[in-house]
Design an enzyme around this catalytic site. Structure first.
Site, short mmCIF file in Angstrom:
data_model
loop_
_atom_site.label_atom_id
_atom_site.label_comp_id
_atom_site.label_asym_id
_atom_site.label_seq_id
_atom_site.Cartn_x
_atom_site.Cartn_y
_atom_site.Cartn_z
N GLU A 155 -54.86 -0.09 9.43
CA GLU A 155 -55.87 -0.45 10.42
C GLU A 155 -56.99 0.60 10.40
O GLU A 155 -56.87 1.65 11.06
CB GLU A 155 -55.26 -0.50 11.82
CG GLU A 155 -54.17 -1.53 11.97
CD GLU A 155 -54.03 -2.01 13.41
OE1 GLU A 155 -54.08 -3.22 13.61
OE2 GLU A 155 -53.91 -1.18 14.33
N GLY A 171 -61.47 -3.66 16.98
CA GLY A 171 -62.19 -4.07 18.18
C GLY A 171 -63.69 -3.98 18.06
O GLY A 171 -64.41 -4.07 19.05
N SER A 225 -60.22 -6.41 13.52
CA SER A 225 -61.16 -7.53 13.66
C SER A 225 -60.78 -8.74 12.80
O SER A 225 -61.66 -9.44 12.30
CB SER A 225 -62.59 -7.07 13.36
OG SER A 225 -62.99 -6.08 14.31
N ASN A 229 -50.94 -7.89 18.74
CA ASN A 229 -50.84 -6.71 19.60
C ASN A 229 -51.72 -6.96 20.82
O ASN A 229 -52.95 -6.92 20.71
CB ASN A 229 -51.30 -5.47 18.82
CG ASN A 229 -51.36 -4.23 19.68
OD1 ASN A 229 -50.89 -4.23 20.82
ND2 ASN A 229 -51.94 -3.17 19.15
N GLU A 236 -54.95 3.93 18.65
CA GLU A 236 -55.31 4.14 20.07
C GLU A 236 -54.34 5.12 20.73
O GLU A 236 -54.74 5.89 21.60
CB GLU A 236 -55.35 2.77 20.79
CG GLU A 236 -56.58 1.98 20.34
CD GLU A 236 -56.47 0.47 20.48
OE1 GLU A 236 -55.51 -0.03 21.09
OE2 GLU A 236 -57.37 -0.22 19.94
N LYS A 239 -52.03 -5.12 23.35
CA LYS A 239 -52.52 -3.87 23.95
C LYS A 239 -52.31 -3.92 25.47
O LYS A 239 -51.29 -4.44 25.92
CB LYS A 239 -53.97 -3.63 23.54
CG LYS A 239 -54.15 -3.73 22.00
CD LYS A 239 -55.49 -3.29 21.50
CE LYS A 239 -55.52 -3.42 19.98
NZ LYS A 239 -56.76 -2.95 19.38
N HIS A 275 -50.06 3.67 16.41
CA HIS A 275 -51.35 2.97 16.54
C HIS A 275 -52.46 3.99 16.80
O HIS A 275 -52.27 4.96 17.54
CB HIS A 275 -51.30 1.95 17.68
CG HIS A 275 -52.45 0.99 17.63
ND1 HIS A 275 -53.71 1.35 18.08
CD2 HIS A 275 -52.55 -0.26 17.15
CE1 HIS A 275 -54.53 0.32 17.87
NE2 HIS A 275 -53.85 -0.68 17.32
#
Ligand code: 13P
Length: 236
Positions: free
Chosen positions: A158, A164, A196, A9, A90, A11, A88
């Site tokens: 996740e 991250g 990560s 991904n 985010e 992003k 996701h």
């Protein structure tokens, strides 16, 4: 057996200068694994020659209309995507997407013939309150439409606190969650871990019974980082 999947991904990273990285990722010795790259939508058509399956990172629930800045699942499919990430964390955090939104987006992805990579994950606060499994079960029930099969859906666990941050969940934490999710989704659907993942921790994660691969952010941007992860999965 669920398919083994290494998904990257990117992003909001990557311009045409990054095409060579994608091409190099496509050269990885992936064995029986599926390698998927989810670049920014601007690169989908540019990467049509890469030896990779391509995915979008999000899709709107509707097929077209007055939604400035959004992108629909048929547009992603038209640009060469065969997968789409939905839910996701985010997107959930930055755009306030709810389980109901994610459910509609996942359905839209299916309607366009895309395979959804549906993401779920708990926050650190929820984990520390002992709510992890209940939160994940709720997210899955709320965001996975009826009709999910191993052919139209991949689930990605996740943990928000591991994305991250360099803090990978421990093998025991991942195993506990993936075993619970496996019981909920049945034996065939691929179950990915994300958060990560790096070359140095991938093999330990892939050795777990119910980990069928990874959804990789930062370490998917460079072939030198992502290829060893793909190869660790192929060897698992
Ligand atoms: P990192 O691998 O950078 O932690 O990101 C994980 C992720 O969010 C993939 O979707």
């Amino acid at each position: 057996m669920p398919k083994k999947i290494a998904a990257g991904n990117w992003k909001m990273n990557g311009t045409r200068a990054a095409v060579s990285e994608a091409m190099a990722i496509g050269q990885a010795d992936a064995g029986d694994c599926v390698v998927i790259l989810c670049p920014p939508a601007t690169l989908l058509t540019v990467l049509s020659d890469a030896r990779l399956a391509l995915g979008g990172q999000y899709c709107h629930a509707e097929t077209s209309g007055a939604h400035t800045g959004d992108i629909s699942a048929p547009m992603l499919a038209d640009a060469g995507a065969t997968y789409c990430i939905t839910g996701h964390s985010e997107r959930r955090a930055d755009h306030g997407e709810t389980d109901a939104d994610v459910r509609a987006q996942t359905q839209a992805a299916w309607n366009a013939g895309l395979i959804a990579i549906l993401c779920i994950g708990e926050t650190l606060e929820q984990r520390e309150a002992g709510e992890t499994l209940a939160v994940l079960e709720g997210q899955l029930n709320g965001s996975l439409p009826d009709g999910a099969t191993a052919d139209n859906t991949i689930i990605a666990y996740e943990p928000v606190w591991a994305i991250g941050t360099g803090k990978v969940a421990s093998a025991a934490q991942v195993a506990e969650v993936h075993d619970a999710l496996r019981a909920q989704i049945g034996p065939r659907m691929s179950l990915l871990y994300g958060g990560s993942v790096k070359a140095g921790n991938a093999a330990e994660l892939f050795a777990l019974t119910n980990v069928d691969g990874a959804l990789v952010g930062g370490a998917s941007l460079k072939a030198a980082d992502f290829v060893p992860i793909i190869e660790a999965l192929a060897a698992s």
